[in-house]
Scaffold this active site. Sequence first.
Site, mmCIF file in Angstrom:
data_model
loop_
_atom_site.group_PDB
_atom_site.id
_atom_site.type_symbol
_atom_site.label_atom_id
_atom_site.label_comp_id
_atom_site.label_asym_id
_atom_site.label_seq_id
_atom_site.Cartn_x
_atom_site.Cartn_y
_atom_site.Cartn_z
ATOM 1 N N PRO A 243 0.917 -1.347 -0.145
ATOM 2 C CG PRO A 243 -0.079 -1.036 2.367
ATOM 3 C CD PRO A 243 0.670 -1.998 1.190
ATOM 4 C CG ASP A 422 4.593 -0.950 3.251
ATOM 5 O OD1 ASP A 422 3.494 -1.008 3.680
ATOM 6 O OD2 ASP A 422 5.209 -2.385 3.094
ATOM 7 C CG HIS A 423 -0.383 4.129 5.130
ATOM 8 N ND1 HIS A 423 0.126 4.343 5.998
ATOM 9 C CD2 HIS A 423 -1.464 4.632 4.799
ATOM 10 C CE1 HIS A 423 -0.754 5.583 6.709
ATOM 11 N NE2 HIS A 423 -1.738 5.627 5.821
ATOM 12 N NE ARG A 424 2.342 -4.003 3.939
ATOM 13 C CZ ARG A 424 2.918 -4.983 3.161
ATOM 14 N NH1 ARG A 424 2.522 -6.177 3.115
ATOM 15 N NH2 ARG A 424 3.962 -4.763 2.539
ATOM 16 C CB ILE A 426 5.963 4.507 7.336
ATOM 17 C CG1 ILE A 426 7.148 3.623 7.660
ATOM 18 C CG2 ILE A 426 6.045 5.906 7.575
ATOM 19 C CD1 ILE A 426 8.285 3.895 6.393
#
Length: 450
Positions: A243, A422-424, A426
């Site tokens: 993501p 990576d939004h998982r 950060i």
Amino acid sequence: MAELKEARVPDIGGHGDVPVIELLVKPGDTVAKDQGLVTLESDKATMEVPSPFAGVIKELKVKLGDTVAEGALVAVIEATGAEAPADPVAAATAAPPVPAPAPVAPVAMVESGAPVPSRAPVAEPGQLGIPPMRFEADAVLPAKVPYASPAVRLYARELGVDLLQVTGSGRGGRIGKEDVQAFVKGALSGGVALPAAGVGGGLSLIPWPKVDFAKFGEIESTPLSRIQKISGANLARNWAMIPHVTQFDDADITELEDLRAALNQENAKAIAAGKAGKVTMLAFLIKACVTALQKYPTFNASLDGDNLVLKKYFHIGFAADTPNGLVVPVLRDADQKGVVEIAREMGELAALARDGKLKPEQMQGGCFTISSLGGIGGTAFTPIINAPEVAILGVSKSETKPVWNGEKFKPRLILPLSLSYDHRVIDGAAAARFTSYLGQLLADLRRAML
């Protein structure tokens, strides 16, 4: 008397099934020690297998198109000179001990009748960041086991590919990495659904439009390079599975550019003589990024299943544009090097990349990647994360802009930054803090010493 010796493939960074793309010698040729015998092409680099001793080629054991791995026999050479022992006793004394062959694991027979070596026990899939596969007894019957090596099976699992849906192009229907990559390309362009085990479903795409382009005008069709094919599959996987969010920011590099120009002016003679590398803005960026990664260690990490691996080393990759496509050399231990040394080493790696001579280990182990388009143009872009990293910095062309200093507008050199993360791992606030701090470092690199 002369002795027949074997030349084998040296350490090639753990790669297997590497194709032979060029034969550099033939039987009867005299070769010197370290002279190239054949050229191999791994995922993103070509490399020569050197002769370990001088002599005459008696027999080549490979041909164009063959695939080899570390330890594979390449040639039989009649050693000459100091390389050949004077007598059989000396030969026996000089010959290194031959290691005992590793025990052969049980094999499973597939429909074609070819044996498939079983893989040694490894860590649980979840511990490696690989989605677990559901076990079905019916699927492991000998007649239904896909004909592929353990390395290809692991590669397919990393991409979420069911090998039962892949058609092998090798001998006896053997499935290779190229077949898996072709399947992924077909899934992304032709509407084949990829099962994404453990992530709640696969890609469900409508078919790619089939168009006869020639009926609209003249066309020319050219094949993709090997680097483009491999990079395309990896980029498509990274974009689909990670993501991505991109944080945009600006950095004032007015004083830093003055320092860069001054350093190159001071070392102009050494640079012209090839004794020193030209300092680029990218070298300063690498140094500043290392300091930012030290302050925000989550960016210097990788996902490993349900764990986040925080790295204590700082190996920085930088995207290099080559005639054959984009490659990412890795500058190791950047925290232990000054800007001048970083610039010199970057220049050497970039030259190897352009010549297609990067070794596999020179593109491995990266923690964070920088993609700089500053020498070309643009104002911002969305770089794709280089898995298994969790962030990548994009840099566009700097531009002089009027900046208000509280009293008046002054011309300042502004560098656009594009940080994809990576939004998982950060969140947006952390990304904004990272780029803000990086901007402060670039505006005044003395902060890196604090």
